[in-house]
Design a protein around this motif. Structure first.
Motif, PDB file in Angstrom:
ATOM      1  N   UNK A   1     -93.589   0.182 -71.855  1.00 55.17           N
ATOM      2  CA  UNK A   1     -92.425   0.991 -71.520  1.00 55.17           C
ATOM      3  C   UNK A   1     -91.727   0.394 -70.316  1.00 55.17           C
ATOM      4  N   UNK A   2     -90.415   0.290 -70.369  1.00 55.52           N
ATOM      5  CA  UNK A   2     -89.612  -0.230 -69.265  1.00 55.52           C
ATOM      6  C   UNK A   2     -89.682   0.752 -68.087  1.00 55.52           C
ATOM      7  N   UNK A   3     -90.100   0.241 -66.929  1.00 53.09           N
ATOM      8  CA  UNK A   3     -90.182   1.088 -65.744  1.00 53.09           C
ATOM      9  C   UNK A   3     -89.104   0.755 -64.710  1.00 53.09           C
ATOM     10  N   UNK A   4     -88.553  -0.459 -64.795  1.00 45.70           N
ATOM     11  CA  UNK A   4     -87.523  -0.872 -63.839  1.00 45.70           C
ATOM     12  C   UNK A   4     -86.784  -2.069 -64.405  1.00 45.70           C
ATOM     13  N   UNK A   5     -85.465  -2.105 -64.174  1.00 46.07           N
ATOM     14  CA  UNK A   5     -84.619  -3.246 -64.557  1.00 46.07           C
ATOM     15  C   UNK A   5     -83.833  -3.647 -63.323  1.00 46.07           C
ATOM     16  N   UNK A   6     -83.942  -4.927 -62.946  1.00 46.19           N
ATOM     17  CA  UNK A   6     -83.329  -5.370 -61.700  1.00 46.19           C
ATOM     18  C   UNK A   6     -83.005  -6.857 -61.739  1.00 46.19           C
ATOM     19  N   UNK A   7     -82.122  -7.256 -60.815  1.00 49.60           N
ATOM     20  CA  UNK A   7     -81.733  -8.667 -60.688  1.00 49.60           C
ATOM     21  C   UNK A   7     -82.561  -9.325 -59.577  1.00 49.60           C
TER      22      UNK A   7
END
Length: 91
Positions: free
Chosen positions: A84-90
């Motif tokens: 499960x995706x918990x964080x999306x960041x650059x």
């Protein structure tokens, strides 16, 4: 002559602080497009093809070793043990 010699380095320092002197090519905070993908947090990471949005991509499982180099154009997707995706960041 002495005041001029002292003023020259001070003028150079002030010019370096001028925000208008920043390069227009500097990457934005969301250079990788993470802001537009925040709706995917909480979903299975396999339900979306992140590679079509990212020039560079890292899917990061828990307890993974990752390099500390900062790449503003790289999309990072943190996932938990279930995928499960918990964080999306650059970065």
């Amino acid at each position: 002559m002495r005041p001029f010699i002292l003023a020259l380095p001070a003028a150079a320092l002030l010019a370096a602080c001028n925000p208008e002197s920043e390069s227009p090519a500097m990457p934005t905070e969301d250079a990788c497009g993470a802001a537009a993908l925040q709706h995917l947090v909480g979903q299975d990471h396999k339900s979306h093809d992140f590679a079509k949005e990212a020039k560079a991509l890292r899917i990061i499982p828990p307890n993974s070793a990752v390099t500390m180099d900062h790449r503003p154009d790289r999309l990072n997707v943190d996932i938990d043990d279930q995928g499960t995706v918990t964080r999306i960041w650059c970065g």
